[in-house]
Design a protein around this motif. Structure first.
Motif, PDB file in Angstrom:
ATOM      1  N   ASP A 297       0.868  -1.185   0.000  1.00  0.00           N
ATOM      2  CA  ASP A 297       0.000   0.000   0.000  1.00  0.00           C
ATOM      3  C   ASP A 297       0.899   1.227   0.000  1.00  0.00           C
ATOM      4  N   ASP A 298       1.222   1.724  -1.189  1.00  0.00           N
ATOM      5  CA  ASP A 298       2.139   2.858  -1.297  1.00  0.00           C
ATOM      6  C   ASP A 298       1.529   3.930  -2.179  1.00  0.00           C
ATOM      7  N   GLU A 299       1.619   5.156  -1.722  1.00  0.00           N
ATOM      8  CA  GLU A 299       1.110   6.310  -2.497  1.00  0.00           C
ATOM      9  C   GLU A 299       1.625   6.207  -3.936  1.00  0.00           C
ATOM     10  N   ALA A 300       0.731   6.463  -4.910  1.00  0.00           N
ATOM     11  CA  ALA A 300       1.133   6.313  -6.313  1.00  0.00           C
ATOM     12  C   ALA A 300       0.708   7.517  -7.126  1.00  0.00           C
ATOM     13  N   GLU A 301       1.265   7.616  -8.334  1.00  0.00           N
ATOM     14  CA  GLU A 301       0.902   8.668  -9.292  1.00  0.00           C
ATOM     15  C   GLU A 301       0.296   7.976 -10.507  1.00  0.00           C
ATOM     16  N   HIS A 302      -0.464   8.758 -11.300  1.00  0.00           N
ATOM     17  CA  HIS A 302      -1.116   8.236 -12.488  1.00  0.00           C
ATOM     18  C   HIS A 302      -0.193   7.546 -13.458  1.00  0.00           C
TER      19      HIS A 302
END
Ligand SMILES: Cc1cc2nc3c(=O)[nH]c(=O)nc-3n(C[C@H](O)[C@H](O)[C@H](O)COP(=O)(O)OP(=O)(O)OC[C@H]3O[C@@H](n4cnc5c(N)ncnc54)[C@H](O)[C@@H]3O)c2cc1C
Length: 550
Positions: A297-302
């Motif tokens: 669960d890691d912050e992601a970008e488009h």
């Protein structure tokens, strides 16, 4: 289902009550619901059906024990209601497509009496919230009993396990079953058709979409009275098309899974690893002959590429190996996949792990765009119900009751657990092929096998020694709009998840079968095979493996 070419002809310049943008679980659920409530509906999907988040899940049909734990710890009624609603939806999902979704027993290993008591009470609460929809009562299993059910589980220091029930499903095929059911109900769905622009009437209300056929790059328009934005992680882009400068609502979080070989003797059940070093849970689940382990669960970008890195794979194995007798290694991984969660932003939660997996239906007041945001696969039907209720209100129609709660999906009518035996007796296929077909296509596998009966070449395996047969490729193209080798191997038949190495071997066979069906030239076929093999090789390299073809 109609062919893609026929569908494009129908929708080009067409007028609809509703246009659903996005063909993942949410969009397919909305389209089916709208069509069943009498709204003339079209669904447009930029890639393949369920090709984004809806085929990258942990494949659990669940309320979420972790979310229950959070609800109790934070005395959060909102979180509690999310779990309750998801548990209700769990039952419906299992009932409506029993060939794709079924109960699963999960074990939580406990290393002290206090821990065993804590999880026993928690799981009893989970049973209680599920009420009549509970799958089976949770219980404490002794060390001997736990190890008997899961011989791979390390008995050292174990005081027992707490066993509880949840559901498990084939997410990509569930998405396809929703699309097929929508088409059966008279709706029009097309894949590889991206909304590039939205048009408005004189009052500023959305009334038109410009669509790009992603395969030919041709553009065309269609008209609709209402637009439902069901584009998951891409929802803010469509919201921005309807109202430039609108405040984004989503936070994206990447999650990865790895698949490992699984012997029938290894385990009957799944393990829930209740606490990772960074405060998450990890599931390790027997799934279609493999051991599926996830997730992160890691912050992601488009624009992040959806690949699983060696570091991510090692993180999952490091935690799993603490619980099993024979540690597993990265070089044993047979396949992997990654996806992004479309989480609705909350002002208070800074960390994506803490964001509630609830959904929200929003109407942009000026344009009338209805966006169905967040949620999870398990709640796709409830999300669709809320979205279509709002759409009916927007269209000024009476609230026709939703009927998807007990609507059997395509392939489920007449299905039972022994259905595969009928395939063996009627079509003389091996039990393993019959079971594989029944699990993927339900009663529609009769149509797959009719193709093999009419032309015996299609009864041959795609890869020697595996149950997948060539008729599945032909069926996927003719009946399920498969347009690329990946559509077939990753989502229609699932071989790509079973084994990257086998799917590299299968690519030329699948390419040749598809070229016959879709009229590709020899050059186009070679290019498609090469692109697919390169993609799989890249995925293998990212995880630290050396592809055979490299
Ligand atoms: C790692 C992970 C594990 C998960 N595990 C579970 C689980 O075990 N159980 C569970 O219930 N849920 C789980 N989820 C959540 C669940 O997968 C998602 O909530 C769900 O799949 C979202 O579906 P969706 O249809 O909203 O989005 P998507 O599946 O992403 O679909 C959106 C679609 O919109 C299309 N699109 C985008 N832009 C356009 C455009 N301009 N024109 C046309 N189409 C467009 C995209 O191509 C895409 O196919 C998990 C998610 C992740 C990432």
């Amino acid at each position: 289902m109609k062919s893609r070419a026929e569908t494009l002809q129908q929708i080009e310049g067409g007028k609809f009550d509703v246009c659903v943008i996005g063909g993942g679980a949410t969009g397919a659920g909305c389209a089916l619901d709208a069509q069943l409530r009498g709204l003339h509906t079209v669904l447009v999907e930029a890639g393949d059906y369920a090709s984004a988040t809806s085929s990258s899940s942990t494949k659990l049909v669940h309320g979420g024990v972790r979310y229950l734990q959070q609800a109790v710890a934070d005395l959060d009624v909102g979180q509690y209601r999310v779990v309750q609603r998801a548990l209700h939806e769990r039952r419906l999902m299992l009932d409506n497509a029993p060939y794709l979704a079924h109960p699963l027993e999960l074990l939580v290993p406990c290393y002290s009496r206090k821990e065993a008591l804590y999880y026993s009470v928690g799981m009893k609460m989970y049973d209680w919230i599920a009420g009549k929809g509970n799958l089976f009562p949770s219980k404490h299993r002794s060390v001997a009993d736990s190890v008997k059910r899961m011989p791979m589980l390390k008995p050292d220091r174990l005081v027992g396990t707490v066993a509880y029930g949840d559901g498990q499903f084939d997410d990509a095929r569930y998405g396809m079953a929703l699309i097929q059911s929508f088409s059966d109900a008279g709706g029009e769905a097309v894949n590889y058709a991206r909304v590039v622009q939205l048009g408005k009437d004189a009052r500023g209300r959305l009334n038109q979409a410009e669509i790009e056929d992603v395969i030919t790059h041709r553009r065309f328009n269609l008209q609709a009275r209402a637009f439902i934005n069901a584009t998951g992680p891409f929802s803010d882009c469509i919201r921005g098309m309807a109202k430039p400068g609108i405040t984004p609502r989503l936070r994206l979080s990447k999650g990865v899974h790895i698949l490992l070989p699984l012997d029938k003797e290894d385990t009957k059940d799944a393990i829930l690893i209740p606490e990772t070093d960074d405060g998450r849970v990890i599931f390790a689940i027997p799934w279609l002959g493999r051991f599926l382990v996830g997730t992160t669960d890691d912050e992601a970008e488009h624009d992040d590429e959806m690949i699983v890195t060696k570091k991510e794979a090692e993180y999952l194995l490091r935690h799993l190996n603490r619980y099993i007798v024979s540690p597993l290694r990265v070089d044993q991984i047979v396949s992997a996949f990654a996806g992004v969660r479309p989480l609705v932003k909350s002002k208070s939660a800074l960390d994506t792990k803490k964001l509630i997996r609830d959904h929200e239906v929003e109407m942009e007041q000026q344009s009338g765009l209805i966006s169905v945001l967040g949620g999870k696969c398990t709640t796709h039907r409830a999300m669709a119900e809320d979205g279509v209720d709002m759409t009916l209100g927007y269209l000024g129609k009476p609230l026709i009751p939703c009927c998807t709660g007990h609507h059997k999906l395509h392939g489920a009518e007449g299905y039972g657990p022994e259905f595969w035996r009928l395939l063996v007796s009627e079509f003389s296929v091996t039990p393993s092929t019959a079971q594989h077909l029944a699990e993927k296509f339900g009663t529609a596998s009769l149509r797959v096998l009719e193709i093999a009966k009419q032309d015996s070449r299609y009864a041959s395996p795609i890869v020697q020694g595996l149950p997948y047969i060539q008729a599945e490729v032909v069926y996927s193209v003719r009946q399920e709009m498969a347009m690329t080798i990946e559509d077939v191997l990753a989502r229609r038949i699932g071989l790509q998840l079973f084994s990257w190495a086998a799917s590299i071997k299968a690519a030329p066979v699948v390419g040749s079968l598809m070229s016959q069906q879709l009229g590709w030239s020899a050059e186009e076929t070679n290019q498609e095979v090469e692109q697919y093999v390169q993609k799989i090789s890249r995925l293998m390299t990212a995880i630290g493996q050396v592809p055979e073809t490299a």
